[in-house]
Design a protein around this motif. Structure first.
Motif, PDB file in Angstrom:
ATOM      1  N   CYS A   8      56.397  51.503  24.130  1.00 37.60           N
ATOM      2  CA  CYS A   8      55.478  50.659  23.350  1.00 37.60           C
ATOM      3  C   CYS A   8      54.926  51.348  22.122  1.00 37.60           C
ATOM      4  O   CYS A   8      54.941  50.819  21.026  1.00 37.60           O
ATOM      5  CB  CYS A   8      54.281  50.270  24.204  1.00 37.60           C
ATOM      6  N   CYS A  23      57.354  47.392  28.368  1.00 37.07           N
ATOM      7  CA  CYS A  23      56.354  48.336  28.867  1.00 37.07           C
ATOM      8  C   CYS A  23      56.792  48.905  30.218  1.00 37.07           C
ATOM      9  O   CYS A  23      57.271  48.178  31.079  1.00 37.07           O
ATOM     10  CB  CYS A  23      55.033  47.600  29.014  1.00 37.07           C
ATOM     11  N   GLY A  29      54.658  50.390  32.209  1.00 41.39           N
ATOM     12  CA  GLY A  29      53.486  50.360  33.091  1.00 41.39           C
ATOM     13  C   GLY A  29      52.431  51.360  32.671  1.00 41.39           C
ATOM     14  O   GLY A  29      51.260  51.180  32.950  1.00 41.39           O
ATOM     15  N   MET A  40      49.721  53.941  32.206  1.00 43.42           N
ATOM     16  CA  MET A  40      48.693  54.491  33.086  1.00 43.42           C
ATOM     17  C   MET A  40      48.551  53.735  34.405  1.00 43.42           C
ATOM     18  O   MET A  40      47.971  54.245  35.355  1.00 43.42           O
ATOM     19  CB  MET A  40      47.340  54.438  32.377  1.00 43.42           C
ATOM     20  N   LEU A  41      49.065  52.494  34.445  1.00 37.29           N
ATOM     21  CA  LEU A  41      48.906  51.700  35.666  1.00 37.29           C
ATOM     22  C   LEU A  41      49.582  52.352  36.864  1.00 37.29           C
ATOM     23  O   LEU A  41      49.282  52.030  38.004  1.00 37.29           O
ATOM     24  CB  LEU A  41      49.480  50.297  35.473  1.00 37.29           C
ATOM     25  N   MET A  42      50.538  53.276  36.588  1.00 36.80           N
ATOM     26  CA  MET A  42      51.250  53.917  37.693  1.00 36.80           C
ATOM     27  C   MET A  42      50.276  54.647  38.624  1.00 36.80           C
ATOM     28  O   MET A  42      50.533  54.760  39.815  1.00 36.80           O
ATOM     29  CB  MET A  42      52.285  54.888  37.124  1.00 36.80           C
ATOM     30  N   GLU A  75      49.577  50.701  41.196  1.00 39.06           N
ATOM     31  CA  GLU A  75      50.958  51.154  41.264  1.00 39.06           C
ATOM     32  C   GLU A  75      51.976  50.028  41.400  1.00 39.06           C
ATOM     33  O   GLU A  75      53.021  50.049  40.749  1.00 39.06           O
ATOM     34  CB  GLU A  75      51.108  52.131  42.421  1.00 39.06           C
ATOM     35  N   ASN A  76      51.662  49.020  42.229  1.00 37.61           N
ATOM     36  CA  ASN A  76      52.683  47.989  42.473  1.00 37.61           C
ATOM     37  C   ASN A  76      53.125  47.277  41.194  1.00 37.61           C
ATOM     38  O   ASN A  76      54.284  46.908  41.036  1.00 37.61           O
ATOM     39  CB  ASN A  76      52.196  46.985  43.533  1.00 37.61           C
ATOM     40  N   VAL A  77      52.191  47.095  40.254  1.00 32.21           N
ATOM     41  CA  VAL A  77      52.527  46.434  38.988  1.00 32.21           C
ATOM     42  C   VAL A  77      53.459  47.314  38.164  1.00 32.21           C
ATOM     43  O   VAL A  77      54.490  46.869  37.656  1.00 32.21           O
ATOM     44  CB  VAL A  77      51.235  46.130  38.185  1.00 32.21           C
ATOM     45  N   ARG A 131      57.109  47.678  39.406  1.00 30.18           N
ATOM     46  CA  ARG A 131      57.961  46.535  39.107  1.00 30.18           C
ATOM     47  C   ARG A 131      58.458  46.585  37.655  1.00 30.18           C
ATOM     48  O   ARG A 131      59.638  46.332  37.389  1.00 30.18           O
ATOM     49  CB  ARG A 131      57.185  45.237  39.365  1.00 30.18           C
ATOM     50  N   LEU A 132      57.569  46.944  36.742  1.00 33.47           N
ATOM     51  CA  LEU A 132      57.967  47.017  35.333  1.00 33.47           C
ATOM     52  C   LEU A 132      59.032  48.093  35.123  1.00 33.47           C
ATOM     53  O   LEU A 132      60.030  47.881  34.447  1.00 33.47           O
ATOM     54  CB  LEU A 132      56.750  47.326  34.453  1.00 33.47           C
ATOM     55  N   TYR A 188      59.140  58.453  39.383  1.00 35.80           N
ATOM     56  CA  TYR A 188      58.849  57.411  40.367  1.00 35.80           C
ATOM     57  C   TYR A 188      60.097  56.669  40.826  1.00 35.80           C
ATOM     58  O   TYR A 188      60.001  55.681  41.526  1.00 35.80           O
ATOM     59  CB  TYR A 188      57.807  56.444  39.811  1.00 35.80           C
ATOM     60  N   PRO A 190      53.495  41.635  29.841  1.00 32.39           N
ATOM     61  CA  PRO A 190      54.342  41.963  30.983  1.00 32.39           C
ATOM     62  C   PRO A 190      53.583  41.980  32.306  1.00 32.39           C
ATOM     63  O   PRO A 190      54.190  41.964  33.367  1.00 32.39           O
ATOM     64  CB  PRO A 190      54.869  43.353  30.638  1.00 32.39           C
ATOM     65  N   VAL A 191      52.238  42.041  32.242  1.00 36.40           N
ATOM     66  CA  VAL A 191      51.473  42.129  33.481  1.00 36.40           C
ATOM     67  C   VAL A 191      50.608  40.890  33.723  1.00 36.40           C
ATOM     68  O   VAL A 191      49.786  40.879  34.632  1.00 36.40           O
ATOM     69  CB  VAL A 191      50.586  43.395  33.526  1.00 36.40           C
ATOM     70  N   TYR A 210      51.258  38.250  35.086  1.00 43.10           N
ATOM     71  CA  TYR A 210      51.450  37.681  36.433  1.00 43.10           C
ATOM     72  C   TYR A 210      50.483  38.300  37.451  1.00 43.10           C
ATOM     73  O   TYR A 210      50.165  37.689  38.468  1.00 43.10           O
ATOM     74  CB  TYR A 210      52.909  37.853  36.887  1.00 43.10           C
ATOM     75  N   ALA A 211      50.037  39.522  37.152  1.00 38.76           N
ATOM     76  CA  ALA A 211      49.152  40.203  38.101  1.00 38.76           C
ATOM     77  C   ALA A 211      47.676  40.038  37.753  1.00 38.76           C
ATOM     78  O   ALA A 211      46.816  40.536  38.463  1.00 38.76           O
ATOM     79  CB  ALA A 211      49.510  41.687  38.157  1.00 38.76           C
ATOM     80  N   ALA A 266      48.018  47.127  30.335  1.00 39.95           N
ATOM     81  CA  ALA A 266      48.688  48.426  30.255  1.00 39.95           C
ATOM     82  C   ALA A 266      48.709  48.971  28.834  1.00 39.95           C
ATOM     83  O   ALA A 266      49.375  49.960  28.571  1.00 39.95           O
ATOM     84  CB  ALA A 266      50.113  48.306  30.794  1.00 39.95           C
ATOM     85  N   CYS A 317      50.142  47.785  26.060  1.00 37.06           N
ATOM     86  CA  CYS A 317      51.474  47.824  25.445  1.00 37.06           C
ATOM     87  C   CYS A 317      51.491  47.140  24.091  1.00 37.06           C
ATOM     88  O   CYS A 317      52.467  47.242  23.359  1.00 37.06           O
ATOM     89  CB  CYS A 317      52.524  47.221  26.360  1.00 37.06           C
ATOM     90  N   LEU A 365      55.909  64.526  45.173  1.00 35.45           N
ATOM     91  CA  LEU A 365      56.169  64.500  43.736  1.00 35.45           C
ATOM     92  C   LEU A 365      55.645  65.771  43.074  1.00 35.45           C
ATOM     93  O   LEU A 365      56.335  66.391  42.258  1.00 35.45           O
ATOM     94  CB  LEU A 365      55.523  63.254  43.109  1.00 35.45           C
TER      95      LEU A 365
END
Lengths: 301, 218
Positions: A153, A191, A193, A195-197, A201-203, A206-207, A237, B50-51, B53-54, B84, B86, B163
């Motif tokens: 992005c 994108c 994701g 910082m959302l990781m 995390e689930n969002v 998926r991205l 990830y 992109p987000v 939906y959430a 996010a 973006c 990790l």
């Protein structure tokens, strides 16, 4: 050509490979990078979205230090590039804001006039060095390597300084001239994701999964990126994505300077490729092959 | 919103008034922020997001709710914390509204007024980041994550251990934080800037037409 180099925090810790390869590539092309003395964190997206004025002051300290060097500031990390560029843009737009920020900088004996240009290495390589010169330096053309160019992005949005924000082509053109094949990759500016990781995390999983799967469907050997955070999300990830979605992904994610470095015949150790989790076999074969010196002439003919 | 406020039509609650003033002050900092009033509710932002939906309230509805004078609902949703950053909405908006920056302004107001749902750990990472900055002047990712887990729940750290191990093997995990040399002066800058960033106390105004909707942004 000389530039001031702003590595940013992540290039000094989790993404040393980007730092090493960036320096090696610039050196091979005859550009010198001088690290900005005593730089501080740019504030990243977190600070910017939370305490806007403080984040502008934090970024302004770096800009003020860079101004003393009187050279363009090169920031390889997309987040740093965007934050520094955006702050600069704000200061250009509002003299009042710049005055307020200078009031804070005065506490440390600094002053920023607003003359620094913030550049991304990709911008410098394409627009200052030029594809023609890069092509003449190619020692090991990337024939047969299929690349998915992933811009992420923040280098193209919100201000598209050197490339289009919906369909950027600079990296595609660069690798085409190095002999690689660019695969169809509609997710090039999607994108990952970000910082959302860590927080949702689930969002983010998926991205990232969509980007990785699209690259695999289009038969890419590797994804090449410009952003440390994207590299982290897509690479580190992948195991978790495989576990959650039942996929079997093992896509190598490389920095564009690493792949470029191989084409320029730079030793793999100086590119930090071994720091990546997934090996790209085709790239390793190219790196081991003997160098060709007539690449530029064959392309021109 | 309290029940009395609903019974008196056209009266904004105390919090709502405060939120609006604070939010509009943040919007005022964005170059071109006043374009917020140009929204035509076309939904390009929600479609590009992109987000979305959430999110429980997608970007287009955020602007609609602001106009309707209901910022509190926005802050109690997960939307602004799900963004996010973006910038897909911002570059596509036909009315050139700086949507991502406006979401930042919403975040700033929420953090300032401490109105956020406790379910979302996002504010924890914000605090961890600021602490790290004040201490070292540079970001140290492993330390940031440690702070974050301490605030948001230490059990989450276990999922990250494999990790962290893989990163360490590749020489990509450095727990030693590098402190900048001139940290004293950086702290001075931070202190001076934070004072200007501090929330101001607002007096509660009664309902005025000019406080809601398009009129609020001039």
């Amino acid at each position: 050509m000389q530039y001031t180099y702003y590595p940013g925090c992540s290039l000094h810790s989790a993404h040393k490979g980007y730092d090493e390869s960036c320096k090696s590539v610039f050196e091979a092309l005859g550009c010198s990078l001088q690290e900005l003395p005593d730089w501080n964190c740019c504030g990243a997206t977190i600070y910017m979205s939370n305490r806007e004025f403080t984040s502008l002051a934090v970024a302004a300290r770096n800009l003020a230090l860079a101004e003393a060097q009187q050279q363009d500031l090169v920031a390889p990390c997309s987040a740093c590039y965007r934050v520094l560029n955006k702050s600069n843009h704000y200061f250009h737009n509002s003299g009042e804001l710049l005055e307020k920020v200078n009031g804070c900088l005065a506490e440390a004996g600094l002053h920023y006039c607003g003359t620094v240009r913030v550049r991304h290495p990709l911008d410098v390589l394409i627009n200052d060095v030029g594809l023609e010169i890069i092509r003449h330096q190619v020692k090991k053309p990337l024939h047969g390597l299929k690349i998915a160019n992933y811009y992420g992005c923040q280098i193209v949005r919100p201000e598209h300084v050197f490339d289009d924000c919906e369909n950027p082509m600079t990296m595609d053109n660069l690798f085409e001239s190095l002999g690689a094949e660019n695969v169809y990759f509609p997710f090039k500016v999607s994108c990952c994701g970000g910082m959302l990781m860590t927080t949702t995390e689930n969002v983010a999983l998926r991205l990232s999964k969509e980007i990785l799967e699209n690259a695999r469907e289009n038969a890419a050997d590797c994804i090449v990126t410009t952003c440390p955070l994207c590299q982290m999300n897509l690479e580190a990830y992948q195991r978790r994505i495989n576990r959650v979605y039942g996929t079997r992904l093992s896509m190598p994610i490389l920095f564009f300077t690493q792949v470029m470095g191989v084409a320029l015949g730079i030793d793999e150790k100086r590119l930090g490729i071994s720091r990546n989790f997934y090996r790209c076999e085709r790239l390793e074969t190219i790196a081991r092959s003997a160098s060709e010196s007539h690449y530029a002439t064959t392309v021109n003919a | 919103m309290r029940i009395e406020d609903i019974q008196v039509p056209g009266k904004l609650s105390k919090t709502e008034t405060e939120l609006r003033v604070s939010f509009l002050e943040h919007v005022g900092m964005i170059p071109g922020g006043e374009k917020l009033k140009a929204c035509i509710q076309c939904g390009t932002c929600t479609g590009s997001c992109p987000v979305s939906y959430a999110m429980d309230i997608p970007p287009r509805e955020l602007i609609a709710l602001f106009r309707a004078g209901d910022l509190e609902t926005i802050f109690r949703s997960n939307s602004i914390w799900t963004c996010a950053s973006c910038y897909a909405c911002q570059v596509r908006c036909p009315a050139a509204i700086k949507i991502t920056d406006i979401i930042y302004a919403l975040k700033q107001t929420a953090m300032e007024r401490k109105i956020y749902s406790r379910k979302f750990p996002v504010h924890a990472i914000y605090n961890a980041f600021m602490k790290n900055m004040r201490r070292f002047g540079r970001l140290n990712e492993p330390r940031l994550m440690t702070y974050y887990f301490l605030i948001s729940g230490f059990w989450k750290a276990f999922a990250f251990l494999p990790l962290a191990f893989r990163m360490a093997v590749k020489g990509r995990l450095d727990y030693r934080a590098s402190k900048i040399k001139d940290i004293k002066n950086l702290r001075k800058i931070l202190k001076a800037a934070e004072q200007l960033d501090m929330p101001v106390e607002y007096e509660v105004k009664p309902y005025m037409e000019s406080a809601v909707g398009y009129k609020a942004v001039g």
